[in-house]
Scaffold this active site. Sequence first.
Site, PDB file in Angstrom:
ATOM      1  CE  LYS A   1      -3.743  -2.554   2.216  1.00 33.63           C
ATOM      2  NZ  LYS A   1      -4.576  -2.836   3.406  1.00 33.63           N
TER       3      LYS A   1
ATOM      4  CD  GLN B   1      -3.452  -4.509   6.472  1.00 36.24           C
ATOM      5  OE1 GLN B   1      -3.580  -3.421   5.913  1.00 36.24           O
ATOM      6  NE2 GLN B   1      -3.868  -5.632   5.929  1.00 36.24           N
TER       7      GLN B   1
ATOM      8  CG  ASP C   1      -9.277  -0.247   5.169  1.00 38.51           C
ATOM      9  OD1 ASP C   1      -9.033  -0.701   4.035  1.00 38.51           O
ATOM     10  OD2 ASP C   1      -8.501  -0.360   6.131  1.00 38.51           O
TER      11      ASP C   1
HETATM   12  N1  GUN Z   1      -6.825  -7.067   6.348  1.00 37.58           N
HETATM   13  C1  GUN Z   1      -7.163  -7.797   5.263  1.00 37.58           C
HETATM   14  N2  GUN Z   1      -7.663  -7.008   4.297  1.00 37.58           N
HETATM   15  C2  GUN Z   1      -7.624  -5.749   4.776  1.00 37.58           C
HETATM   16  C3  GUN Z   1      -7.992  -4.485   4.220  1.00 37.58           C
HETATM   17  O1  GUN Z   1      -8.484  -4.361   3.090  1.00 37.58           O
HETATM   18  N3  GUN Z   1      -7.804  -3.417   5.042  1.00 37.58           N
HETATM   19  C4  GUN Z   1      -7.296  -3.527   6.288  1.00 37.58           C
HETATM   20  N4  GUN Z   1      -7.168  -2.415   7.020  1.00 37.58           N
HETATM   21  N5  GUN Z   1      -6.955  -4.682   6.827  1.00 37.58           N
HETATM   22  C5  GUN Z   1      -7.107  -5.776   6.068  1.00 37.58           C
END
Ligand code: GUN
Length: 291
Positions: free
Chosen positions: A52, A96, A119
């Site tokens: 990211k 995350q 998100d």
């Molecule tokens: N863990 C697995 N997929 C995601 C996501 O798209 N965003 C976040 N913040 N955590 C995750």
Amino acid sequence: MQILDGQTTSQAIKDALKIQVAQLINEGKKVPHLAAVLVGNNGASETYVGAKVKACAEIGFKSTLIRLEDDISENKLLGVIEDLNNNPEVDGILVQLPLPKHISDENVINAISVAKDVDGFHPISIGRLVQGLPSFVPATPHGIMLLLEHYKINTKGMHAVVVGRSNIVGRPMSILLSSNTNPGNCTVTICHSHTRNLKEICLQGDIIVAALGKAEFVTADMVKEGAIIIDVGITPVVDASKKSGFALKGDVKFDEVAPKCSFITPVPKGVGPMTIAALMKNTFKACVENN
Ligand code: GUN
């Protein structure tokens, strides 16, 4: 059978964003800034957050990676989020998941400002999505919709079978596919661990979204001829032939399912890169809307 190439599609979306960022700079406007919070040192989370941050740099976004110890208290983490909420430099915040067991995902997600919830996990964001109102759409299902759109797949009237009901993928995916949009307008069945006759239901799917997190779960006998297969899974499986000692497997047994499909996403280079592209689009949107 055609591969739905998440890698090149994601690149095209990122290239378009790069141009839009250059335009913002030309107009003297603020550059999008994503803050990513990583608690502990879960290997998979490290990889995802790293990707990211790297995508931000590639596009010309600013990013801040905040690493916190595994044993940080929930209150301290909530304090970090509050600071990011109040920081006008930051447009988007992501924490995350998964978080360590002593921290409530719910409390953390609820603490993120809805305006910075790139998100799309906040209950207000999800509520708005369910009602068809403008909102941040969770990145993985959003990325899948962008992929279907990119390949001009007309899903109207199709039966979509979503396997998995997580808040991150399955549930928002079912909302998006049933929405009055294009792609969308599907009849959706959502399946989970208590579903009876899963194989028979999958066999009715014009689209199957496999998001249950079990390597190679969907086999050829579960898929009808000409179906569209979206594989969200990414599970490391021991493989002595690989340098790393493991291979990444999707939720679909690709080799036997692919010949039956009209379209299929590979693993890797399918849904994964699209998740990143969708997050970048959400961050751009947050920046433009908040400044
Ligand atoms: N863990 C697995 N997929 C995601 C996501 O798209 N965003 C976040 N913040 N955590 C995750």
